[in-house]
Design a protein around this motif. Structure first.
Motif, mmCIF file in Angstrom:
data_model
loop_
_atom_site.group_PDB
_atom_site.id
_atom_site.type_symbol
_atom_site.label_atom_id
_atom_site.label_comp_id
_atom_site.label_asym_id
_atom_site.label_seq_id
_atom_site.Cartn_x
_atom_site.Cartn_y
_atom_site.Cartn_z
ATOM 1 N N VAL A 55 0.851 -1.200 0.000
ATOM 2 C CA VAL A 55 0.000 0.000 0.000
ATOM 3 C C VAL A 55 0.886 1.249 0.000
ATOM 4 N N ASN B 31 1.124 4.239 -3.072
ATOM 5 C CA ASN B 31 0.737 5.620 -2.793
ATOM 6 C C ASN B 31 2.006 6.441 -2.602
ATOM 7 N N GLN C 112 -5.408 0.018 3.579
ATOM 8 C CA GLN C 112 -5.374 1.376 3.020
ATOM 9 C C GLN C 112 -6.444 2.266 3.664
#
Ligand code: NAD
Ligand code: MG
Length: 389
Positions: A28, A32, A276
């Motif tokens: 995750v 990101n 997330q």
């Protein structure tokens, strides 16, 4: 996001970075651009820890044993990373000043002291480590409220409940519908369970997870732990939590409100979504992955849990109703027994036999302190050693 300043990044620390939840948390982070890993802890996988350090650049890293920490230190001589070990190391990582959020992806009640330390240091907790809440929920939830930190669920069912609640006050909850896949042995008889081997129990139909939770899913002990986890996270009575077996694992759990409306969260089984969601709450970020296609879903089905066959769930309800130190005994006996089963030292049904025997032998302490919780853990371990002589 490309030219985001370092200071705008949300800083996270992870306990258990080399495990199933830990590595998916790092996926995750990778997907990101605005999360920064500042500290990592793991048990013994030095090789993967080194890779993670080189990719994510934390400033502090911990291993469980001194030996593993020394090996890690030698491997990363060229980097400026402080290496720590043992419980002291876990505690140092838990309170690391730069971290805003601690992801508790360690397995077992060993997470209790670091989680408490992190809360006292003002960290929000993205909580995967359910055993900690089962044993010490009565300490952790009020402490988090006093310290003004959030406990954000990572467990998929609890994330689904959290998403379905979306800020509604608990007075509006009629009940929580906690879904369960039923595990690899759904529909089996006790006679069939008696012969189950480690490799049978490790074949979970829908989720790839760490070994301990996979065994727990097969005995339904995992669902029992999750009932207690839900009780603490959402402050509801046990009678308001209904376990619903739903083998396809598409509905991740639901909340039934006082007006009869049921709000659920659905999706393909993928832990990265709850991870997330916990890391960005209250924001909801884009995520790649397979979507649920209603036209492809032939059917979704529901059953009552078979608690006569899967006594692990029955024992969990008994432990939860007794409260105090009994959930710790349930959990500690399970941790020990699952370890023995994984080492092929006891049979499958002995897991729940040992849990029951430890519970029968225990004199419950209401409202135990951390010390008393750790003593109850020790007592369960000693009782199990005794049964085996
Ligand atoms: P795992 O066995 O895959 O990973 C556990 C991690 O903890 C590893 O990094 C291991 O090195 C580390 N660890 C273990 N003992 C340690 C110690 N003494 N000191 C430092 N690190 C230690 O387990 P997992 O499946 O990722 O589960 C982690 C937690 O998340 C458990 O509480 C589990 O119930 C919960 N959970 C997992 C899933 C899942 O999909 N895997 C889903 C829901 C909840
Ligand atoms: Mg779960």
């Amino acid at each position: 996001m490309g030219n985001m300043r370092e200071t705008d990044k949300k800083k996270i620390a992870i306990l258990g970075s080399t495990g199933s939840i830990g590595t998916q948390t790092l996926e995750v982070v990778r997907a990101n651009g605005d999360l920064e890993v500042v500290a990592l802890a793991a048990g013994s996988n030095v090789e993967l820890m080194e890779k993670q350090i080189r990719e994510f650049g934390p400033k502090l890293a911990g291993m469980w044993t001194e030996e593993a920490a020394k090996e890690l230190k030698a491997r990363i001589r060229d980097l400026e990373v402080k290496v720590v070990w043992g419980m002291e190391g876990l505690l140092e990582i838990a309170v690391f000043p730069e971290a805003e959020v601690l992801v508790t992806a360690i397995v077992g009640m060993i997470g209790i002291r670091p989680t408490i330390a992190a809360i006292e240091a003002g960290k929000d907790i993205a909580l995967a480590n359910k055993e900690t809440l089962v044993c010490a929920g009565h300490i952790i939830m009020p402490l988090a409220a006093r310290c003004g930190v959030s406990i954000l669920p990572v467990d998929s069912e609890h994330s689904a409940i959290f998403q379905s609640l979306n800020g509604e006050p608990k007075e509006r909850i009629e009940k929580i519908l906690l879904t369960a896949s039923g595990g690899p042995f759904r529909g089996r008889t006790r006679a069939e369970l008696a012969g189950m081997r480690v490799e049978d129990a490790l074949k979970h139909p829908n989720w790839a997870m760490g070994q301990k939770i996979t065994i727990d899913s097969s005995t339904l002990v995992n669902k029992g732990l999750e009932v207690m986890e839900a009780k603490w996270l959402f402050d509801v009575d046990l009678d308001q939590i209904q376990v619903v077996v739903h083998p396809q694992s598409i509905i991740h759990s639901a909340v039934q409100y006082v007006d009869g409306a049921i709000i659920a969260q659905l999706g393909t089984p993928d832990m990265k979504l709850p991870i997330q969601y916990a890391l960005y709450y209250p924001d909801r970020r884009p995520m790649d992955g397979k979507r649920v296609d209603f036209f492809e879903l032939a059917r979704i089905t529901f059953e009552k849990p078979d608690m006569d066959t899967f006594v692990g769930l029955q024992l969990a309800y008994r432990a939860a109703r007794t409260g105090g130190s009994m959930p710790t005994v349930f959990n500690a006996a399970n941790e020990k027994a699952v370890g023995l089963f994984l080492h092929r030292e006891i049979s499958y049904l002995q897991i729940t036999e040992y849990i029951e025997a430890c519970m029968d032998a225990h004199k419950t302490i209401a409202d135990p302190t951390v010390e008393q919780i750790l003593e109850a853990e020790q007592e369960a371990y000693e009782n199990i050693s005794g049964f085996r002589q």
